[in-house]
Design an enzyme around this catalytic site. Sequence first.
Site, PDB file in Angstrom:
ATOM      1  N   SER A  23      12.394  -6.023  17.475  1.00 39.78           N
ATOM      2  CA  SER A  23      12.734  -7.411  17.475  1.00 39.78           C
ATOM      3  C   SER A  23      14.269  -7.463  17.647  1.00 39.78           C
ATOM      4  O   SER A  23      14.720  -8.276  18.734  1.00 39.78           O
ATOM      5  CB  SER A  23      12.393  -8.421  16.281  1.00 39.78           C
ATOM      6  OG  SER A  23      10.961  -8.502  16.064  1.00 39.78           O
ATOM      7  N   GLY A  70       5.314  -8.403  25.988  1.00 44.34           N
ATOM      8  CA  GLY A  70       5.435  -9.896  26.011  1.00 44.34           C
ATOM      9  C   GLY A  70       6.935 -10.269  25.751  1.00 44.34           C
ATOM     10  O   GLY A  70       7.256 -11.309  26.465  1.00 44.34           O
ATOM     11  N   ASP A 298       2.594 -11.903  12.841  1.00 42.06           N
ATOM     12  CA  ASP A 298       2.537 -10.376  13.214  1.00 42.06           C
ATOM     13  C   ASP A 298       1.907  -9.561  11.967  1.00 42.06           C
ATOM     14  O   ASP A 298       1.637  -8.588  12.352  1.00 42.06           O
ATOM     15  CB  ASP A 298       3.568  -9.801  13.927  1.00 42.06           C
ATOM     16  CG  ASP A 298       3.993 -10.148  14.917  1.00 42.06           C
ATOM     17  OD1 ASP A 298       3.053 -10.696  15.924  1.00 42.06           O
ATOM     18  OD2 ASP A 298       4.995  -9.871  15.688  1.00 42.06           O
ATOM     19  N   LYS A 325      -1.599 -13.330  22.169  1.00 40.95           N
ATOM     20  CA  LYS A 325      -0.737 -12.181  21.905  1.00 40.95           C
ATOM     21  C   LYS A 325      -1.355 -11.198  22.961  1.00 40.95           C
ATOM     22  O   LYS A 325      -1.896 -11.389  23.899  1.00 40.95           O
ATOM     23  CB  LYS A 325      -0.973 -11.635  20.223  1.00 40.95           C
ATOM     24  CG  LYS A 325      -0.232 -12.306  19.449  1.00 40.95           C
ATOM     25  CD  LYS A 325       1.289 -12.568  19.400  1.00 40.95           C
ATOM     26  CE  LYS A 325       1.952 -13.008  18.245  1.00 40.95           C
ATOM     27  NZ  LYS A 325       3.402 -12.866  18.265  1.00 40.95           N
ATOM     28  N   LYS A 399       3.536   0.880  21.683  1.00 35.57           N
ATOM     29  CA  LYS A 399       4.406  -0.493  22.025  1.00 35.57           C
ATOM     30  C   LYS A 399       5.461  -0.685  20.863  1.00 35.57           C
ATOM     31  O   LYS A 399       6.530  -1.274  21.244  1.00 35.57           O
ATOM     32  CB  LYS A 399       3.096  -1.393  22.010  1.00 35.57           C
ATOM     33  CG  LYS A 399       3.830  -2.788  22.542  1.00 35.57           C
ATOM     34  CD  LYS A 399       2.596  -3.622  22.606  1.00 35.57           C
ATOM     35  CE  LYS A 399       2.968  -5.268  22.942  1.00 35.57           C
ATOM     36  NZ  LYS A 399       3.654  -5.499  23.956  1.00 35.57           N
TER      37      LYS A 399
END
Length: 418
Positions: A23, A70, A298, A325, A399
Amino acid sequence: MTQYTITAPSRLQHTAKLPASKSISNRALIIHALSGGKILPENLSNCDDTEVIVAALKDNPYEINIKAAGTAMRFMTAYLAVNEGKEHVLTGTERMKHRPIGILVDALRFLGADIEYIGEEGFPPLRIHGKRLDGGLLEVPGNISSQYISALLMIGPTLNNGLKLRLAGDIISRPYIDLTLWTMREFGADAEWSDYDTIEVRPQPYKEHPYYIENDWSGASYWYEIVALSKDPEATVQLEGLMDGSKQGDSSLRYIFSLLGVKTTFQTKKQGIPTTVTIQRTGHCVPRLEYDFVNAPDLTQTFVVTCALLNIPFHFRGLSTLKIKETDRIEALKKEMRKLGYVIKDANDNELIWEGERCEPDLESGIDTYEDHRMALAFAPAACRIDKIRINNPQVVTKSYPNYWNDLKSSQFDILNT
């Protein structure tokens, strides 16, 4: 199809170096690019989602394929819209082409952006002609993905008139918005909440700034899960590179896990320096857990698996974003938990409930991961309670946590490629 068969150790004493925060990495990269900086932030995440942004910013190709990322799709859409004089096509995987982006495109068009859909209206791929935008007052729903909001905020300092962003209705994932504002200010932006529903970003350019990225609290959640589920009464794991008082929304997990028998202790270091966290199993759990995950969606998969395997009924709310998602996580959780023998029910497209109902397990086919990293990450620790858990297409963890399987092996998990 690749499948891993996982067996947990009887004893758990381990030290793990977590991946850097995805993030923060993704935000810092976009802001760094907008600042015109030359030196990349330190300790960048090596996950797929971050590497596609690094590659796009470094190589600057006409067609940018962000694959299944995303966050990259949302952030790069806004970034490219203000990348003056440049034209790009932004695309991704087949799943990405079915993940909506219309709300963000409409907002950017309102600010003057030149964006067109190449395929289906409201979905990637996009053709974006970068230009200088005026900015000003913009209103968007507060219950949309915080990634849309963060994408808009990060370009705010580059707009001629800055940005006054008003969020209508309920505001979800506020910690992720605060994380964005905090990262922006680290690079010299003048951005703050001016009211409970309004954020003002003044037209004050970013400044290049040496920046170190802390490690990932989301990645820590799977080690907390392992400690909670471990049959070792003295299970202890040390996690390196985390910060007390972190701006990461998922750092709230340590409080929730304290209700599920996991104690957190921080090693004392001077303020601002990532430290080592020790997590230990106490075994003292609440009889039932009710929690609103609106600010940390999440974490849902982690807590669904943990609570069920600890036989703790739960009612989780605030899950509306899970349906858009990497997969529809609500449906995926219901289906895969049945394989473990647990009947999870949903309500109102944003709640998951388990009242103790069981069914006949079906472990032979393995847990499907739906191209969703968090399905693999959250279900693997189930091996602590279920012998030989099988995970299908386990490579999806790249990911967000590329070294996950190696880290499990180093803690004496047995992982066979079957």
